[in-house]
Design an enzyme around this catalytic site. Structure first.
Site, PDB file in Angstrom:
ATOM      1  N   GLU A 159      14.151 -15.202  24.694  1.00  0.00           N
ATOM      2  CA  GLU A 159      13.552 -14.476  25.562  1.00  0.00           C
ATOM      3  C   GLU A 159      13.353 -15.712  26.393  1.00  0.00           C
ATOM      4  OE1 GLU A 159       9.927 -13.288  23.378  1.00  0.00           O
ATOM      5  OE2 GLU A 159      11.497 -11.295  22.492  1.00  0.00           O
ATOM      6  N   HIS A 192       8.451  -5.250  26.261  1.00  0.00           N
ATOM      7  CA  HIS A 192       7.676  -4.810  24.980  1.00  0.00           C
ATOM      8  C   HIS A 192       7.768  -3.638  24.480  1.00  0.00           C
ATOM      9  CE1 HIS A 192       7.882  -9.234  25.100  1.00  0.00           C
ATOM     10  NE2 HIS A 192       7.702  -9.059  23.491  1.00  0.00           N
TER      11      HIS A 192
END
Length: 308
Positions: A159, A192
């Protein structure tokens, strides 16, 4: 008189095109990252070891491809730098040691309150907490746990490399370094939202609860993303954001509600407040570029590059 005006208009149009290329490149990376999680069809929950292993392979492949996306963006946006793509993405050796220590130390300062809270609830106090942290058997169990490896290793590395290391260099020439710190986390936060799909599939909560949780997660990940983006811009390294990300995943959100109900509430609240104040005081000194050398990403910034 018309020629200078036409040249100015063309330059403005060129800047707009470059900005669209940058934004679309970031959007492409975000879609590739999230989309890679769903190339494996399975009815199993996300924490099942086989699901975790497959998804880890997917995001690692996307991370490995991210330098190629940045390189392609440089070609289309006509951007040239004196360093390699990996150095631009924060993978470099100059200032590596302080970049591995100081940002993590800064993050740990912020968690002073939770540290004190945990030590108060441990019968052995700080000694017990330290022994637990240094226990070899505990670490052996952790590295064999697929959930731990995902949360503490694979997710932070992939990430940060994709959403900070790759996206910030693409956004900085268009938005400037300060704005990029707040724009890049939006891609991270929106990414997300894919958890909504899984929560809806499992059907354990109502849609209103799922959306509320997703909104809170978006807020937290966006704020956290801005912090690690700031670390990246100030240090020019991706290792600091990775370690801070891993540490925060291990700690979770500070449990302020529990602290308010604790018998030692005044001392605990004082430690929480001191942690926040020390964090703010040390934020710029511990991320001073003096420790890390010139950040390659800052060479892409139009003047004034205040954050750099």
């Amino acid at each position: 008189m018309l020629e200078p005006q036409r040249d100015l208009i063309r330059q403005e149009e060129l800047v707009q095109v470059k900005c669209w290329v940058s934004v679309l490149s970031c959007l492409l990376l975000a879609c590739l990252y999230v989309g890679s999680l769903y190339v494996w069809r399975s009815s199993l929950p996300r924490n099942h070891p086989s699901v975790i292993k497959r998804r880890c392979v997917s995001v690692l492949l996307v991370s490995a491809l991210s330098p190629a996306v940045v390189k392609t963006w440089m070609h289309w946006a006509d951007v040239s730098v004196d360093v390699s793509v990996l150095e631009l993405m924060g993978v470099r050796m100059e200032g590596f040691v302080p970049a591995s220590i100081l940002p993590l130390l800064l993050t740990m300062v912020f968690y002073l309150g939770p540290f004190v809270h945990s030590a108060m609830d441990d019968p052995d106090g700080f000694t017990g907490e330290l022994q637990s942290t240094l226990d070899v058997q505990t670490w052996r169990l952790c590295v064999r746990d697929a959930v731990w490896l995902r949360n503490q290793v694979v997710a932070p590395v992939t990430e940060e490399l994709v959403f900070r290391g790759a996206m910030l260099p693409m956004l900085v020439p268009c938005t400037g370094p300060t704005a990029a710190i707040f724009v890049a986390p939006l891609f991270f936060g929106v990414a997300h939202f894919h958890h909504i799909i899984e929560q809806r599939r499992l059907g354990k909560d109502s849609m209103s609860v799922i959306l509320l949780v997703a909104g809170m997660q978006f807020l937290y990940t966006t704020v956290f993303g801005a912090f690690t983006a700031f670390i990246f811009m100030r240090t020019g390294h991706v290792v600091g954001p990775v370690l801070c990300h891993s540490f925060c995943n291990s700690q979770g959100l500070p449990d302020v509600t529990s602290a308010l109900q604790h018998p030692e509430r005044p001392a605990l609240l004082f430690s929480y407040l001191m942690g926040i104040l020390l964090f703010l005081v040390l934020l710029f000194p511990l991320t001073d570029p003096f420790f890390y050398g010139a950040a390659p990403v800052c060479s892409l910034a139009p003047p004034p590059a205040s954050v750099c």
